[in-house]
Design an enzyme around this catalytic site. Structure first.
Site, mmCIF file in Angstrom:
data_model
loop_
_atom_site.group_PDB
_atom_site.id
_atom_site.type_symbol
_atom_site.label_atom_id
_atom_site.label_comp_id
_atom_site.label_asym_id
_atom_site.label_seq_id
_atom_site.Cartn_x
_atom_site.Cartn_y
_atom_site.Cartn_z
ATOM 1 N N LYS A 32 0.917 -1.235 0.162
ATOM 2 C CA LYS A 32 -0.019 0.015 0.067
ATOM 3 C C LYS A 32 1.057 1.064 -0.155
ATOM 4 O O LYS A 32 1.577 1.567 1.081
ATOM 5 C CB LYS A 32 -0.874 -0.015 1.231
ATOM 6 C CG LYS A 32 -1.800 1.469 1.234
ATOM 7 C CD LYS A 32 -2.751 1.388 2.579
ATOM 8 C CE LYS A 32 -3.032 2.759 2.717
ATOM 9 N NZ LYS A 32 -3.616 2.887 4.146
ATOM 10 N N GLY B 190 -8.147 9.129 9.318
ATOM 11 C CA GLY B 190 -8.510 9.314 10.645
ATOM 12 C C GLY B 190 -9.660 10.511 10.785
ATOM 13 O O GLY B 190 -9.806 10.884 12.080
ATOM 14 N N ALA C 181 -9.547 5.400 3.572
ATOM 15 C CA ALA C 181 -9.333 6.327 4.549
ATOM 16 C C ALA C 181 -10.411 7.459 4.558
ATOM 17 O O ALA C 181 -11.343 7.763 3.553
ATOM 18 C CB ALA C 181 -8.099 7.403 4.074
ATOM 19 N N GLY C 182 -10.473 7.897 5.724
ATOM 20 C CA GLY C 182 -11.751 8.957 6.097
ATOM 21 C C GLY C 182 -13.146 8.392 6.544
ATOM 22 O O GLY C 182 -13.990 9.464 6.900
ATOM 23 N N ASN D 261 -9.557 1.908 9.360
ATOM 24 C CA ASN D 261 -8.718 1.636 10.575
ATOM 25 C C ASN D 261 -9.169 2.139 11.918
ATOM 26 O O ASN D 261 -10.036 1.615 12.715
ATOM 27 C CB ASN D 261 -7.248 1.764 10.455
ATOM 28 C CG ASN D 261 -6.363 1.309 11.580
ATOM 29 O OD1 ASN D 261 -5.244 1.252 11.320
ATOM 30 N ND2 ASN D 261 -6.847 1.051 12.620
ATOM 31 N N THR D 262 -9.274 3.713 11.755
ATOM 32 C CA THR D 262 -9.562 4.675 13.105
ATOM 33 C C THR D 262 -11.188 4.306 13.370
ATOM 34 O O THR D 262 -11.403 4.263 14.548
ATOM 35 C CB THR D 262 -9.219 5.797 12.580
ATOM 36 O OG1 THR D 262 -7.944 6.135 12.105
ATOM 37 C CG2 THR D 262 -9.252 6.670 14.054
#
Lengths: 65, 256
Positions: free
Chosen positions: B96, B157, B184-185, B206-207
């Protein structure tokens, strides 16, 4: 000689990258290495001679996103 | 199910491994998410506690594909060297690719990203580029050899969701056969469902999971949202319209 290992200056008597890993206790650890921002494959560590001022990175698997 | 560089993965979820309250909660979140791919990183070995080995053992036990990242790299050289180290550490040519261009937004540096993608592809890597939804940059990445694109929904994040629906839809229309992953996001499951409804192949989280009050429950919620959203996409949704249209038959209404 003086090298920078993972961002910290230190003295070492190691002549090769393999020697340095032994000195640090990483001989059998799951690590990858780079010297002066160039990747050094595991198979090349024994021949890779260290020089004064080298910047050595020793990395390991970590959490990531 | 999505196929990345000839490898079919039985899940539309890629899940990050950072920021969980404990290794046990990480493992439980993975189990309930059904994620097929775990993202990981390489970081400096510190001390003699061998934290890297313990983490690697944990990831191997998850039984999923491993996708190392180049998170935090701001230059082509850093990213390429990090990818090379990751390939040796994790035994995979998947990477990645992140080349960060801005400290506040963690927005990719498009020029560095394309250059690094070209170098790594030439070295045999299978590059998963973390990119923006910019169509022209994405075309350059495909020219460089990328066979999957991972545009952000919003900055890493933030949990802001899909900030540019038009851009994401344009990418989908322009690359109908390429795996597209919203990376992301995302913050809540409805945003993942929306990505699926746009025809995206997968999302990377993830977050949103790791920082939820109950990460395993949130992972479960995302997994269900992905199924719901994908079914909605495949079922060929109705076209929206501005004016009301009665769903109950008008013919035969009393008092008419």
């Amino acid at each position: 000689m003086n090298i920078t290992l993972n961002g910290t200056s230190q003295q070492t008597g190691a002549e090769t990258l393999a020697d340095l890993l032994n000195e640090m206790g990483y001989a059998d650890a799951r690590v990858a290495t780079a010297v002066n921002e160039e990747f050094v494959p595991a198979a090349s560590r024994t021949e890779h001679r260290l020089n004064d001022g080298d910047r050595v990175e020793i990395v390991t698997p970590r959490q990531g996103g | 199910m999505p196929t990345y560089y000839d490898t079919e993965v039985a899940s539309r979820l890629m899940l990050g491994t950072a920021q969980y309250p404990s290794p046990a909660i990480l493992a439980e979140a993975f189990r309930r998410s059904g994620a097929g791919i775990a993202t990981v990183s390489v970081r400096r070995e510190a001390g003699s506690e061998r934290a890297g080995q313990a983490f690697w053992d944990l990831i191997r036990d998850l039984g999923v594909h491993v996708l190392p990242n180049t998170a935090g790299c701001h230059s082509v050289r850093e990213a390429v060297t990090t990818a090379q180290m990751a390939r040796e550490l994790f035994g995979t040519d998947w990477i990645k690719l992140e080349v960060i261009g801005h400290a506040d937004t963690l927005q990719p540096d498009p020029f560095g990203l394309v250059e690094a993608a070209r170098i790594l592809t030439d070295e045999g890597f299978k590059v998963f580029p973390y990119c923006t939804e910019d169509l022209v940059i994405c075309e350059k990445l495909v020219e460089a050899g990328c066979r999957v694109l991972m545009p952000w929904g919003a900055p890493i994040g933030t949990g802001l969701g899909l900030n540019n629906i038009y851009g994401l839809r344009t990418l989908r229309a322009h690359f109908p056969d390429l795996p597209l992953v919203v990376d992301a996001g995302l913050g809540v499951p409805s945003q993942a469902a929306h990505a699926m409804e746009l025809g995206y192949d997968a999302v990377l989280l993830n977050t949103a999971v790791a920082k939820a009050g109950d990460p395993a429950a949130m992972a479960d919620g995302f997994a269900r949202a992905l199924v719901a959203g994908r079914m909605g996409f495949e079922a060929d949704p109705m076209m929206p319209r501005d004016m009301a249209a009665p769903s109950t038959p008008v013919l035969g209404q009393a008092f008419s």
